[in-house]
Design an enzyme around this catalytic site. Sequence first.
Site, PDB file in Angstrom:
ATOM      1  N   THR A 199       0.835  -1.199   0.000  1.00 57.35           N
ATOM      2  CA  THR A 199       0.000   0.000   0.000  1.00 57.35           C
ATOM      3  C   THR A 199       0.867   1.245   0.000  1.00 57.35           C
ATOM      4  OG1 THR A 199      -0.247  -0.340   2.368  1.00 57.35           O
ATOM      5  CG2 THR A 199      -2.099  -0.932   0.988  1.00 57.35           C
ATOM      6  N   SER A 232       3.134  -2.144   4.133  1.00 53.94           N
ATOM      7  CA  SER A 232       3.198  -0.705   3.867  1.00 53.94           C
ATOM      8  C   SER A 232       4.388  -0.386   2.990  1.00 53.94           C
ATOM      9  CB  SER A 232       3.348   0.062   5.178  1.00 53.94           C
ATOM     10  OG  SER A 232       4.659  -0.120   5.717  1.00 53.94           O
ATOM     11  N   ASP A 233       4.278   0.697   2.201  1.00 52.82           N
ATOM     12  CA  ASP A 233       5.496   1.264   1.649  1.00 52.82           C
ATOM     13  C   ASP A 233       6.327   1.748   2.835  1.00 52.82           C
ATOM     14  OD1 ASP A 233       7.414   2.225  -0.074  1.00 52.82           O
ATOM     15  OD2 ASP A 233       6.002   3.307  -1.344  1.00 52.82           O
ATOM     16  N   TRP A 234       7.619   1.880   2.622  1.00 56.57           N
ATOM     17  CA  TRP A 234       8.542   2.124   3.730  1.00 56.57           C
ATOM     18  C   TRP A 234       8.270   3.477   4.391  1.00 56.57           C
ATOM     19  CZ3 TRP A 234       8.471  -2.394   2.445  1.00 56.57           C
ATOM     20  CH2 TRP A 234       9.432  -3.352   2.746  1.00 56.57           C
ATOM     21  N   ALA A 236       5.333   4.370   5.475  1.00 57.63           N
ATOM     22  CA  ALA A 236       4.004   4.889   5.135  1.00 57.63           C
ATOM     23  C   ALA A 236       3.003   4.762   6.278  1.00 57.63           C
ATOM     24  CB  ALA A 236       3.463   4.179   3.898  1.00 57.63           C
TER      25      ALA A 236
END
Length: 810
Positions: A199, A232-234, A236
């Site tokens: 995401t 999650s994207d890093w 996020a």
Amino acid sequence: MAGTPTSPDTEAAVEAALRTLDLDAKTRLLAGQDTWSLPALPEIGLESLVMSDGPIGVRGVHWSADDPSIALPSPTALAATWDPELARRAGVLLAQEARRKGVHVLLAPTVNLHRSPLGGRHFEAYSEDPYLTGRIGSGYVTGVQSGGVGTTVKHFVANDAETERFTVNNLLSERTLRELYLAPFEAIVENAHPWGIMTAYNSVNGTTMTEHHHLVNEILRGEWGFDGFNVSDWTAARSTTGAIDGGLDVAMPGPQTVYGDALAKAVRDGEVDEAKVDDAVRNVLRLAARVGILEGAEPAVTELPDTVDGEALAREIARRSFVLVRNENQALPLKPGTVALIGAAARDARVLGGGSATVFPARVVSPLDGLTAALPEGTLSYAVGADPNTELAVADKGFELRAVCRDADGQVVGTASAPNGQLQWMGDNLPDGVTRANLHTVELTGTFTPRATGTHTFGIKGLGAFTLRVDGTTYFDDVRRPANDADPFEAFFGAPTPCARAGLTADRPVDVSLSYVVRLPDDFPTKVVSFALAHQEPQRDPDELIAEAVAAARAADTAVVVVATTERVESEGFDRTDLTLPGRQDDLVRAVAAANPNTVVIVNAGSPVELPWREEVAAVLLSWFPGQEGGDALADVLTGAHEPGGRLPSTWGSLADAPVTQVVPDSGELPYREGVFIGYAAWEKQGRTPAYPFGHGLGYTDWTYESVEVRGTTARVRLRNSGPRPGHEVVQVYLAPGETDAERPARRLAGFAGVTAAPGETVEATVELPRRAFEVWDEKEGAWSFVKGSYEIQVSRSITDRRLTATINV
């Protein structure tokens, strides 16, 4: 829809493991233990799950040239092949690379759309068309997972630009989401059953994606039946309760995340239902079972594919991705004679885009290397012409460096090799003898042997206290502070800062040293040592360089000019402000073309650039970012050993004519006012003519389209290779409704198929038209609506080059 089937025994093993875990172990499993991995839980026989960036290679847990990877062509290049089977083969290779590096999950593919040509990360996604994106992405995911390695399809969803990417609120109608931006994800979930989704940072219609219950729980998991893990994207993930309620399984990176201890406390405080934690853990354990790191659970893949020759496949993908957009008087393939190769990127090739997509290949074949090997000795000359690199780059050619680690007393505690000037150590991946406790200073030290006499510029990329010395002189001894507090990745993706100018002599080595005092911000979520020594060669007078190129071109039978973008034009973390080539490259092409009418231009860019001189040259070949074997692939195509096989996956045109250009939010919001009209649909709606349309691409032979027969929703197209050479053709089928409203494009890509034929041979292409091609999203009903009526089947070579038509009624 359903996910990848798992056996009852596997599901039983997952449930048994889940029952064994207490709350603290469960919440710890949902938080990164470092930059790239989740913790092992020996009590249930669970190994640590390791993730790595892609999408064109597998970097592994080390962000360093000391840990090389195969570098395939850019995703735009892969999409330009219009070949899902080739994408599958690329995935098989990447799974092989992942296993070699101990990686279980590849953080790829990127299937966001080319909404605007200004998107800075355009090169990392496939296409402006959701159907083509879904087909290529499905092939890629299928290939990776056939090798027992998971994928994370990203960035879910509407993450189509980089400006204010951490905070932007993208405003889209449900129809726009369904018909465009969700469509590739939906197709890949249905056809390839990915084991993971990532995401995005952005918000959609007011809700950040890591907390988006509607899009994640109701659509992705509910409607589509996705049963993989959601990471999650890093950095996020922002809210413990918001993320777990929104369907986020894993918050990365660690050790500081919104999960772990914070999630356990939220459960104990009654803010989170533990059943939601169990659901997330179940998804992670299922992934672990699939990749073979959960004891008692059989992996999803027990028989691995055959070994792939990575260099050979990289070369094949590159040459099949090259798009020949212009070829006047059969300028290509090259005819016998002398060739003047021109352009800085011909010598120092740019083979991949910047940012987290970066990998470090063991070798790079430049156009100069490839053509030198392929052409008869004495027939090739070279001139720089114009250098697009107006900024410093990571120290590389001519540098021999090593990293020396010292404690606070100045004692050496460890050393490591440094193949170039970039140093990035993440988590506990430190040299032998070095720990977080004893590491105080890292020094990149060694020698530099210039290849040119003159004033060389040295600089620093990174934040913190640095000391820079060149040839015995200290040029910088100070602290570099962030310019953009909103971007936690500035140290990774920010531009180098010039700090020293030194007059040096070609071939005379000098000592260089860059020392960095290691200080990690207390609020940074992971432990990273990241900095780089940067360098720029002496800058010669551009007019002199162009004059030298013109002289070389005038003396040769053919001039081949390589023009390129740079990492400061196409990379992660920022969008473009224009589509022009950097530096004096346009001037160079015009001057060379005026001197030699047989000028061929190679465009080394991952996404559209303006080509104002395109009608003044004999041929234009788009080579994208061609990967590590790009030079040999280019030689294959230029000499005619292979034909260029690519077709445009996105429209190329001028920024002034581009229909969708807004990528900068207004007060934090970015409305997608164009609705479903992006790419070729928008160009058509606004009556604008691009430089080169979607689907365009020439080969080295001719094709005659003879007939099309449509039965039901199956189109069979007969065509003949009417030219003098064997060739490959991409048959494109567009569906045009007989009646359209203002909210429906005049036509959409509905299917395609590739065929190969010898001269004079007739072949048949079969194209199945999916039901979705006849549907629109009905916002009132909240459902897909099959639109009955008359449709024209348009068999084409591009969106504008229609060869055959047929009418059907559904």
